[in-house]
Design an enzyme around this catalytic site. Structure first.
Site, short mmCIF file in Angstrom:
data_model
loop_
_atom_site.label_atom_id
_atom_site.label_comp_id
_atom_site.label_asym_id
_atom_site.label_seq_id
_atom_site.Cartn_x
_atom_site.Cartn_y
_atom_site.Cartn_z
N GLY A 18 32.75 41.87 34.51
CA GLY A 18 32.37 42.35 35.61
C GLY A 18 32.15 43.85 35.58
O GLY A 18 32.64 44.65 34.59
N ARG A 45 35.40 33.50 32.56
CA ARG A 45 35.14 32.19 32.51
C ARG A 45 34.17 31.76 31.47
O ARG A 45 34.31 30.94 30.81
CB ARG A 45 34.47 31.65 34.00
CG ARG A 45 34.16 30.14 33.95
CD ARG A 45 33.87 29.61 35.42
NE ARG A 45 32.93 30.66 36.10
CZ ARG A 45 31.68 30.52 35.91
NH1 ARG A 45 31.20 29.27 35.09
NH2 ARG A 45 30.84 31.15 36.39
N LYS A 132 36.42 44.96 52.95
CA LYS A 132 36.68 43.65 53.92
C LYS A 132 38.09 43.77 54.49
O LYS A 132 38.21 43.04 55.61
CB LYS A 132 36.22 42.46 53.09
CG LYS A 132 35.92 41.21 54.11
CD LYS A 132 35.47 40.37 53.04
CE LYS A 132 36.49 39.58 52.41
NZ LYS A 132 36.00 38.22 51.90
N TYR A 167 41.61 38.62 50.90
CA TYR A 167 42.38 40.01 50.37
C TYR A 167 43.86 39.82 50.92
O TYR A 167 44.71 40.36 50.20
CB TYR A 167 41.93 41.12 51.03
CG TYR A 167 40.57 41.38 50.45
CD1 TYR A 167 39.98 40.76 49.20
CD2 TYR A 167 39.41 42.20 50.98
CE1 TYR A 167 38.65 40.93 48.56
CE2 TYR A 167 38.19 42.55 50.39
CZ TYR A 167 37.70 42.00 49.30
OH TYR A 167 36.55 42.31 48.64
#
Length: 381
Positions: A18, A45, A132, A167
């Site tokens: 990422g 993955r 978030k 989170y």
């Protein structure tokens, strides 16, 4: 796979492909990196993509962290070596509760595999989350429209909101390993970086949108509201975020603390749009209340997915890009949410500065650099 004389610092980056994972690998491999020399182990993955520099990884593990058996088989041989876990992985579910289950399962599988080795030298976990924390589950299809969030600027000592939030669960999970393992939490703003494998990649979403507009001769209109066009927002440069992870991993004062991470400046989307137009060589179209009333290009891309995929396939072939699909490299719903909020998305960096982290980036100057990185990686033309 075991090392006879493992180095003092061995990093396992979970989610290495990422945006944050790539920048972390680059930061750790610098000779001047705090705590160096580092051995860098990476986990994802899928196999490493063609654009990822393999020299940045000493050992790569392809494993599904949702699968306990697969995780144990792949990671157990490394458990006696890993001293630091850099957690930058994410699994996005259809609802927040699904995200809680999947993300907690992944983190548990990795940490329990490492700690199950009685010789495990694991001493620190850095956990990446986001704003978030202060907004609640804004993408949840049921809860998203009902939230009462904190007022910006967001500060680390703000209380948890009364909504499910993965989170929160991940923070509690890493804290449960204390005091034998310390941790740090990195609440990133909107991340800007380079990868074709990040779910919340708004820069690549905008890049695909701009590229399609230029290819088809369409106007590159702002797909948001007048409020976000004129009001402040902030982002987190992936390199700054990597620097903060690394700083916290080796700084005693930063142990068992949570830190916001943004570039330390703010911008308006009007100013950002001018930069994007220059970078992608498209005409700047001023915001117009009337024209934007029913216009939502990102929604159009989603609703007419087959058409967008066909155009993008032509672009990929014409420019010899790495094969990708629009649906896999864009996040129109996330971008639309960001561009339709009715509050200023701004984080306070005071705590980080007070604790000694002084990393920063000039947001509008960093955009051309990241776009060039995406071009060099053959993700966009």
């Amino acid at each position: 796979m075991a090392l006879e004389n493992p180095p003092a610092s061995v990093a396992l980056i979970v989610g290495i492909t990422g945006m944050a994972g790539l920048s972390l690998a680059e930061a750790l491999k610098k000779p001047t990196a705090p705590g160096s020399p580092w051995k860098v182990y990476g986990m994802a993955r899928r196999q490493l993509p063609a654009w990822f520099p393999s020299a940045l990884v000493d050992v790569f593990v392809s494993a599904d962290a949702l699968d306990r058996k697969d995780t144990t088989e792949k990671l157990a041989p490394l458990a006696s070596q890993v001293t630091h876990v850099f957690w930058v992985a994410i699994q996005v579910g259809g609802t927040e509760q699904e995200s809680i289950t999947s993300n907690a399962t992944m983190l548990t599988n990795v940490l329990e595999t490492l700690k199950s080795d009685p010789t495990s030298p694991l001493r620190h976990i850095t956990l990446q989350t986001g704003t978030k924390q202060y907004l609640g589950p804004i993408l949840d299809p049921f809860l998203g429209s009902q939230l009462v969030h904190h007022e910006p600027p967001y500060k680390e000592d703000m209380s948890r909101l009364p909504y499910p939030n993965f989170y929160y669960d991940l923070e509690d999970l890493v804290a449960s390993y204390s005091p034998s393992v310390t941790y740090s939490v990195h609440r990133a703003s909107i991340i800007i970086g380079a990868s074709s494998r990040s779910f919340y990649n708004i820069l690549l979403t905008l890049a695909v949108y701009a590229t399609i507009c230029r290819y088809q001769g369409l106007p590159f209109r702002y797909p948001g509201t007048k409020y976000t066009w004129e009001h402040f927002c902030d982002v987190a440069d992936a390199d700054v975020l990597a620097q903060q992870h690394l700083w916290a991993a080796v700084t005693d004062k930063a142990k068992n603390q949570a830190f916001n991470c943004s570039n330390g400046d703010v911008f308006t989307w009007k100013s950002m749009w001018r930069v994007l137009c220059e970078v992608f060589d498209v005409e700047f179209v001023p915001f117009d209340d009337h024209e934007n009333e029913e216009f939502d290009r990102m929604g159009l891309m989603k609703d007419d997915e087959d058409k967008a995929e066909k155009v993008w396939e032509e672009i990929v072939e014409s420019y010899g890009l790495i094969p990708t699909k629009v649906k896999d490299v864009t996040c129109p719903e996330v971008l639309s949410t960001i561009l339709h909020v009715e509050f200023q998305h701004v984080c306070s960096m005071n705590k980080s500065r007070e604790f000694g982290f002084l990393g920063y980036a000039d947001t509008l100057k960093s955009i051309p650099m990241w776009v060039q990185r995406l071009k060099d990686m053959k993700i966009i033309p």
